[in-house]
Design a protein around this motif. Sequence first.
Motif, PDB file in Angstrom:
ATOM      1  N   PHE A  92       0.835  -1.201   0.000  1.00 21.76           N
ATOM      2  CA  PHE A  92       0.000   0.000   0.000  1.00 21.76           C
ATOM      3  C   PHE A  92       0.869   1.250   0.000  1.00 21.76           C
ATOM      4  N   SER A  93       1.879   1.233   0.853  1.00 22.94           N
ATOM      5  CA  SER A  93       2.744   2.403   0.965  1.00 22.94           C
ATOM      6  C   SER A  93       3.579   2.590  -0.305  1.00 22.94           C
ATOM      7  N   THR A  94       4.015   1.475  -0.911  1.00 19.48           N
ATOM      8  CA  THR A  94       4.800   1.586  -2.152  1.00 19.48           C
ATOM      9  C   THR A  94       3.973   2.289  -3.226  1.00 19.48           C
ATOM     10  N   ILE A  95       2.707   1.890  -3.338  1.00 20.21           N
ATOM     11  CA  ILE A  95       1.837   2.499  -4.348  1.00 20.21           C
ATOM     12  C   ILE A  95       1.702   4.000  -4.095  1.00 20.21           C
ATOM     13  N   VAL A  96       1.420   4.345  -2.830  1.00 17.75           N
ATOM     14  CA  VAL A  96       1.208   5.754  -2.495  1.00 17.75           C
ATOM     15  C   VAL A  96       2.505   6.550  -2.668  1.00 17.75           C
ATOM     16  N   THR A  97       3.626   5.957  -2.246  1.00 18.28           N
ATOM     17  CA  THR A  97       4.913   6.661  -2.339  1.00 18.28           C
ATOM     18  C   THR A  97       5.329   6.831  -3.795  1.00 18.28           C
ATOM     19  N   PHE A  98       5.116   5.791  -4.579  1.00 25.53           N
ATOM     20  CA  PHE A  98       5.457   5.841  -6.004  1.00 25.53           C
ATOM     21  C   PHE A  98       4.724   6.977  -6.693  1.00 25.53           C
ATOM     22  N   ALA A  99       3.468   7.142  -6.300  1.00 27.98           N
ATOM     23  CA  ALA A  99       2.646   8.161  -6.961  1.00 27.98           C
ATOM     24  C   ALA A  99       2.737   9.504  -6.247  1.00 27.98           C
ATOM     25  N   ASN A 100       3.731   9.645  -5.328  1.00 29.26           N
ATOM     26  CA  ASN A 100       3.811  10.880  -4.538  1.00 29.26           C
ATOM     27  C   ASN A 100       4.009  12.101  -5.424  1.00 29.26           C
ATOM     28  N   PHE A 101       3.359  13.168  -5.016  1.00 26.76           N
ATOM     29  CA  PHE A 101       3.458  14.414  -5.785  1.00 26.76           C
ATOM     30  C   PHE A 101       3.829  15.583  -4.877  1.00 26.76           C
ATOM     31  N   ASP A 102       3.088  15.715  -3.770  1.00 19.86           N
ATOM     32  CA  ASP A 102       3.167  16.952  -2.976  1.00 19.86           C
ATOM     33  C   ASP A 102       4.533  17.243  -2.370  1.00 19.86           C
ATOM     34  N   ILE A 103       5.205  16.206  -1.845  1.00 21.17           N
ATOM     35  CA  ILE A 103       6.475  16.464  -1.156  1.00 21.17           C
ATOM     36  C   ILE A 103       7.517  17.000  -2.141  1.00 21.17           C
ATOM     37  N   VAL A 104       7.659  16.297  -3.263  1.00 16.88           N
ATOM     38  CA  VAL A 104       8.641  16.726  -4.259  1.00 16.88           C
ATOM     39  C   VAL A 104       8.265  18.100  -4.810  1.00 16.88           C
ATOM     40  N   ARG A 105       6.983  18.261  -5.077  1.00 12.66           N
ATOM     41  CA  ARG A 105       6.517  19.513  -5.674  1.00 12.66           C
ATOM     42  C   ARG A 105       6.825  20.710  -4.750  1.00 12.66           C
ATOM     43  N   VAL A 106       6.523  20.551  -3.449  1.00 14.89           N
ATOM     44  CA  VAL A 106       6.721  21.665  -2.514  1.00 14.89           C
ATOM     45  C   VAL A 106       8.204  21.855  -2.206  1.00 14.89           C
TER      46      VAL A 106
END
Lengths: 310, 366
Positions: A237-251
Amino acid sequence: MVDATIKQDGAVMRADRRSSLQKTFQRKSTIAFIMTLPLILLIAILVVYPALYAVHLAMLNKSMQKFVGLSNFTFLFKRETFWMVVWQSCIFALTAVFFKAIIGFFVAHFVHNIPDKGQRKWRGMLLIPWVIPPAMSTLAWLWLFDPSYSAFNWILERIGLSGVPWLGDAYWARFCVILVNVWIGAPFFMIMYLAALKSVPEQLYEAAKIDGANWWQTMRFVTLPMMRNIIMITALFSTIVTFANFDIVRVLTRGDPLDQTHVFATWAFRLGIEGGDIPLGASVSLFMVPILTIGAIFILRDIVKRGNEA
Amino acid sequence: MAEVHIRKVVKKYDEVLAVRGIDLDIRDHEFVVLVGPSGCGKTTTLRMIAGLEDITDGEIAIGGDVVNDVPPKDRDIAMVFQNYALYPHMTVHENMSFGLRLKKFPKDEINRRVDEAARILDIKELLDRKPKQLSGGQRQRVAMGRAIVRNPKVFLFDEPLSNLDAKLRVQMRIEIKKVHQKVRTTTVYVTHDQVEAMTLADRVVVMNNGVIEQVGTPNDLYHHPKTRFVAGFIGSPAMNFIPCKLQDEAGELKLRINDGLALPVPPARAGKYVQHKGNGSVLLGLRPEHLTEARAQLDPGVVAFDANLDVTEPMGMETLVYFPINGETVCGRVNPAAGAKEGAPLKMAADLNNMHLIDPKSGLVL
């Protein structure tokens, strides 16, 4: 006489049809389907339609006028940045999930061993990073990483070390992005592992004690096997969410320096929205699907197999 | 194999005394059952022997060595838990051999011991299964197998049959007895079921409120209880307690129950009880089998009286009858042919040769 029989037959047939319709509606599977229909519609509108639309978009040219087949994908394959993003996304997701799991595991044990009275307090406090909206907490981290005025560099300079270009150097920037992701995500692992730990019957530990298992053997032969399914599901579950992460990198970095912290989602956003090439952005985002599907199939298959055995 | 000695053992949880300084000597090869109502401290005592609970005060010795500070794994004991506590992810073979594998026994030796235990318990064909694929009785056997392969000094059983249905419980009781006949390891067995205690034990230890009420063979406890608690706890249906007065009436020692009913104490018992006469109220303890239908010829010490039956319970080989004496409901056992009917009178007989007299203040049997 014959006419009357036919009329009667007609009435019987109508009654039959009505009762079979009634039966259909009374069937449990029909009721279940009707009750899940709102959710199915919601998923269809918010997930299935955009996904199919993304596939459609990915096959158009930049001006979205012409069907170009798979040429967006072949174009991406030839770009060095694309492979860098693939590599970075994998490193980002795997490293972050690994550390979240390790930290979550140890913290869960720590919390599990706190007497019940004080445990709620600790659980609540440790969940805070996960509860704060990531965009907000990442902003706070952004200030902490500031090269000139941040707390980190101030401390480093006070103890006689030189300041670190936290977000200016590619390796440090990747480290920071992973660090913030771990900080936000570890409490989720902690709470899942804590639940798993609590579900291991106390008598199993007592049996292991009498069988002569030491701390490490109890962990290896009792605790870990009992937690295995939760560990796998949480990691997936976490791999899926982390893979699709946007906000941390973006900010934090916006993919900089020189695209060296981009992940799929942020790069798709850069190309599609900021670069004005929506079809290319859509093709980038679609690359996440096969990679995640393969992972999901492997892990879920293992869980089903183990579930049947246990 | 070993003896177990418990000396003045106390267990305190915060301010609650769970065990209040008990002494108990368990002999080598002996099967001892700790029995009592829930909260009496029997499981706590067992867990202190196992080393799963610390001892607040006192001393426990296994095989002559004091084990107060010895961890469970070094006490050379094996325990069978109430919920079996089998490792769900291991096969039966792995479950049984786990302790031996941790102790790095050679593979041949492990297999030999597991096979031997499986043979004793008749679970050879289950060795490759996981606990989930086993029935309750089979799991119980595996849990016992895990204890047997260790060849420990002492077996500890913590209410092992309480999760089984009534029929299986009787079966497993016999199994446990058979296993103990084959593997004569010292055994401490905890249960709240007095039938289990009576049928299994060489000696029964009755506990109540953190103290030992009485230790003795099953027959000893049944026929010679020392306290009202033991008298009432052992035996089913339970012993009847009838309030009465012990007094001299016309030169004869009698138990005056009410104005209409006084039972003469048999001369053989009179000498023992005479010192307690006139001491106010006492309790007459009579087991249901000593309250039967009156026969035409009464044996010496047997007294007939009239009873109005409230309820009858035909059991097949006997009928249990319930009737009031002084407002207390009393249970008797009569022959099914005696014609006991609910709401009808029946001539009953009390066999006072088997009576007990209890001081209601101290709870001691006089």
